[in-house]
Design a protein around this motif. Sequence first.
Motif, PDB file in Angstrom:
ATOM      1  N   ALA A  24       0.819  -1.221   0.000  1.00  0.00           N
ATOM      2  CA  ALA A  24       0.000   0.000   0.000  1.00  0.00           C
ATOM      3  C   ALA A  24       0.850   1.267   0.000  1.00  0.00           C
ATOM      4  O   ALA A  24       0.442   2.316  -0.500  1.00  0.00           O
ATOM      5  CB  ALA A  24      -0.923  -0.010   1.221  1.00  0.00           C
ATOM      6  N   SER A  25       2.073   1.158   0.523  1.00  0.00           N
ATOM      7  CA  SER A  25       2.965   2.319   0.592  1.00  0.00           C
ATOM      8  C   SER A  25       3.578   2.677  -0.760  1.00  0.00           C
ATOM      9  O   SER A  25       4.182   3.728  -0.917  1.00  0.00           O
ATOM     10  CB  SER A  25       4.092   2.050   1.592  1.00  0.00           C
ATOM     11  OG  SER A  25       4.895   0.959   1.135  1.00  0.00           O
ATOM     12  N   GLY A  26       3.431   1.783  -1.730  1.00  0.00           N
ATOM     13  CA  GLY A  26       4.061   1.986  -3.033  1.00  0.00           C
ATOM     14  C   GLY A  26       5.390   1.273  -3.155  1.00  0.00           C
ATOM     15  O   GLY A  26       5.991   1.240  -4.238  1.00  0.00           O
ATOM     16  N   LEU A  27       5.874   0.744  -2.043  1.00  0.00           N
ATOM     17  CA  LEU A  27       7.126  -0.008  -2.033  1.00  0.00           C
ATOM     18  C   LEU A  27       6.837  -1.481  -1.791  1.00  0.00           C
ATOM     19  O   LEU A  27       5.801  -1.837  -1.203  1.00  0.00           O
ATOM     20  CB  LEU A  27       8.051   0.517  -0.936  1.00  0.00           C
ATOM     21  CG  LEU A  27       8.583   1.951  -1.113  1.00  0.00           C
ATOM     22  CD1 LEU A  27       9.140   2.471   0.209  1.00  0.00           C
ATOM     23  CD2 LEU A  27       9.663   1.992  -2.193  1.00  0.00           C
ATOM     24  N   CYS A  28       7.743  -2.339  -2.225  1.00  0.00           N
ATOM     25  CA  CYS A  28       7.572  -3.768  -1.986  1.00  0.00           C
ATOM     26  C   CYS A  28       7.879  -4.102  -0.528  1.00  0.00           C
ATOM     27  O   CYS A  28       8.351  -3.245   0.234  1.00  0.00           O
ATOM     28  CB  CYS A  28       8.464  -4.581  -2.923  1.00  0.00           C
ATOM     29  SG  CYS A  28      10.228  -4.442  -2.532  1.00  0.00           S
ATOM     30  N   ASP A  32      10.203  -1.524   1.862  1.00  0.00           N
ATOM     31  CA  ASP A  32       9.364  -0.662   2.696  1.00  0.00           C
ATOM     32  C   ASP A  32       9.975  -0.507   4.085  1.00  0.00           C
ATOM     33  O   ASP A  32      10.042  -1.469   4.856  1.00  0.00           O
ATOM     34  CB  ASP A  32       7.958  -1.264   2.823  1.00  0.00           C
ATOM     35  CG  ASP A  32       6.951  -0.284   3.416  1.00  0.00           C
ATOM     36  OD1 ASP A  32       7.397   0.718   4.035  1.00  0.00           O
ATOM     37  OD2 ASP A  32       5.744  -0.511   3.258  1.00  0.00           O
ATOM     38  N   PRO A  33      10.432   0.691   4.466  1.00  0.00           N
ATOM     39  CA  PRO A  33      11.055   0.884   5.783  1.00  0.00           C
ATOM     40  C   PRO A  33      10.061   0.816   6.943  1.00  0.00           C
ATOM     41  O   PRO A  33      10.470   0.711   8.103  1.00  0.00           O
ATOM     42  CB  PRO A  33      11.678   2.282   5.673  1.00  0.00           C
ATOM     43  CG  PRO A  33      10.842   2.990   4.654  1.00  0.00           C
ATOM     44  CD  PRO A  33      10.417   1.944   3.675  1.00  0.00           C
ATOM     45  N   ALA A  85      21.711  -0.679   1.310  1.00  0.00           N
ATOM     46  CA  ALA A  85      20.758  -1.373   2.194  1.00  0.00           C
ATOM     47  C   ALA A  85      20.787  -0.753   3.592  1.00  0.00           C
ATOM     48  O   ALA A  85      21.809  -0.269   4.057  1.00  0.00           O
ATOM     49  CB  ALA A  85      21.083  -2.858   2.265  1.00  0.00           C
ATOM     50  N   GLU A  86      19.645  -0.783   4.259  1.00  0.00           N
ATOM     51  CA  GLU A  86      19.512  -0.247   5.623  1.00  0.00           C
ATOM     52  C   GLU A  86      19.386  -1.418   6.591  1.00  0.00           C
ATOM     53  O   GLU A  86      18.396  -2.153   6.568  1.00  0.00           O
ATOM     54  CB  GLU A  86      18.278   0.653   5.717  1.00  0.00           C
ATOM     55  CG  GLU A  86      17.962   1.165   7.111  1.00  0.00           C
ATOM     56  CD  GLU A  86      19.086   1.957   7.731  1.00  0.00           C
ATOM     57  OE1 GLU A  86      19.710   1.458   8.682  1.00  0.00           O
ATOM     58  OE2 GLU A  86      19.346   3.081   7.229  1.00  0.00           O
ATOM     59  N   LEU A  87      20.416  -1.597   7.447  1.00  0.00           N
ATOM     60  CA  LEU A  87      20.418  -2.702   8.409  1.00  0.00           C
ATOM     61  C   LEU A  87      20.615  -2.195   9.836  1.00  0.00           C
ATOM     62  O   LEU A  87      21.264  -2.830  10.655  1.00  0.00           O
ATOM     63  CB  LEU A  87      21.526  -3.705   8.053  1.00  0.00           C
ATOM     64  CG  LEU A  87      21.315  -4.460   6.738  1.00  0.00           C
ATOM     65  CD1 LEU A  87      22.386  -4.115   5.730  1.00  0.00           C
ATOM     66  CD2 LEU A  87      21.297  -5.956   6.981  1.00  0.00           C
ATOM     67  N   TYR A  88      20.039  -1.055  10.129  1.00  0.00           N
ATOM     68  CA  TYR A  88      20.157  -0.476  11.461  1.00  0.00           C
ATOM     69  C   TYR A  88      19.605  -1.440  12.515  1.00  0.00           C
ATOM     70  O   TYR A  88      18.460  -1.905  12.422  1.00  0.00           O
ATOM     71  CB  TYR A  88      19.399   0.857  11.516  1.00  0.00           C
ATOM     72  CG  TYR A  88      19.315   1.477  12.888  1.00  0.00           C
ATOM     73  CD1 TYR A  88      20.405   2.121  13.446  1.00  0.00           C
ATOM     74  CD2 TYR A  88      18.124   1.424  13.614  1.00  0.00           C
ATOM     75  CE1 TYR A  88      20.332   2.700  14.703  1.00  0.00           C
ATOM     76  CE2 TYR A  88      18.037   2.005  14.879  1.00  0.00           C
ATOM     77  CZ  TYR A  88      19.144   2.636  15.417  1.00  0.00           C
ATOM     78  OH  TYR A  88      19.061   3.196  16.659  1.00  0.00           O
TER      79      TYR A  88
END
Length: 327
Positions: A24-28, A32-33, A85-88
């Motif tokens: 729904a956010s437009g991202l897969c 999607d963060p 990539a975000e791996l926080y």
Amino acid sequence: MNEKTPTCCYHEDEGFSCDEPAEASGLCYWHDPQITKNGPDDAKKLEKFARDGGMLRGISLKRAKLTGIDLVRHHQKVGFDMTHAELYRADLQGAHLFNLNLSNASLMKADLRDSNVHCANLLGTNLLGIKWGGAKIENITTGKKIKQEIQALEAEHLGEREIANDYFEQAEEIYRDLRKAADREGLFAMSGEYIRKELTMRRHQMPQYSYPRAVSKVIDIFCGYGEAPMRVIGFSMGLIIACAILYFFTGLRYGTQLHQFQMSNDILTNFYLFFNCIYYSVVTFTTLGYGDFTPVGFSKAIAAIEAFTGSFTIALFVVVFVKKMTR
């Protein structure tokens, strides 16, 4: 007529786009963060997504629980590409990340304990606060400067001293953590490089024209904070040649003869005199003092300085060399 399923709107300026079905956010799901990937099957799903050729660049794995995940591209020379990539705070304990491309990604405060990060590309990656305990980090690529160091130097160039110091402090912490991890793995050459960078970052936090910063810089130039014995040798050779040139013009006495550059001498004679000056410079630097040549006039001051510096430098080389060999 069926409507076409919208695809993920993730796109990079380099031309990379994701064609996975959008939420729904437009991202897969993976980009999607807002979705935290901490489900019991998310690790296996991500492995399958990678094996099926899914786009791993820029995926958001913030706070994801991916313990033991296998992201090794088996039987391939090039690993999976997880650039940006975000791996926080991602839980990657025991993960297999061999040869993974994590350039310009964020591993800030990620848990990499007991993971295999061997040969991973970490150029431009945020490595602040990573838990490295037991991680295999041999042959990782962090580049000549890590992300925070580059940001600190840019801020310093712009005159933003407070911001620069904050980034230098972060860089020091990162290098210290990497140094400790390398020590635990017995990677002493890597550890030596990181301790030099750690102390360099600490020096940059000192006032620019302060005495401690000047002393720190001199130690770095001389011996790389005890990690570069070749610098000591290079300094020694430079000092010997520089003093020899000074002796050549100020003069040395050999018996009743004065060895000094003269315009009236031919090239071969001046070359012979300079060779003798090099010999005397070596003897003085090593404090052997054979006594066949003696300084005259200003040469006495040069000889005194060279002898003092030489004895100190030789002792320094022994300490640095033994330190390197015993590691």
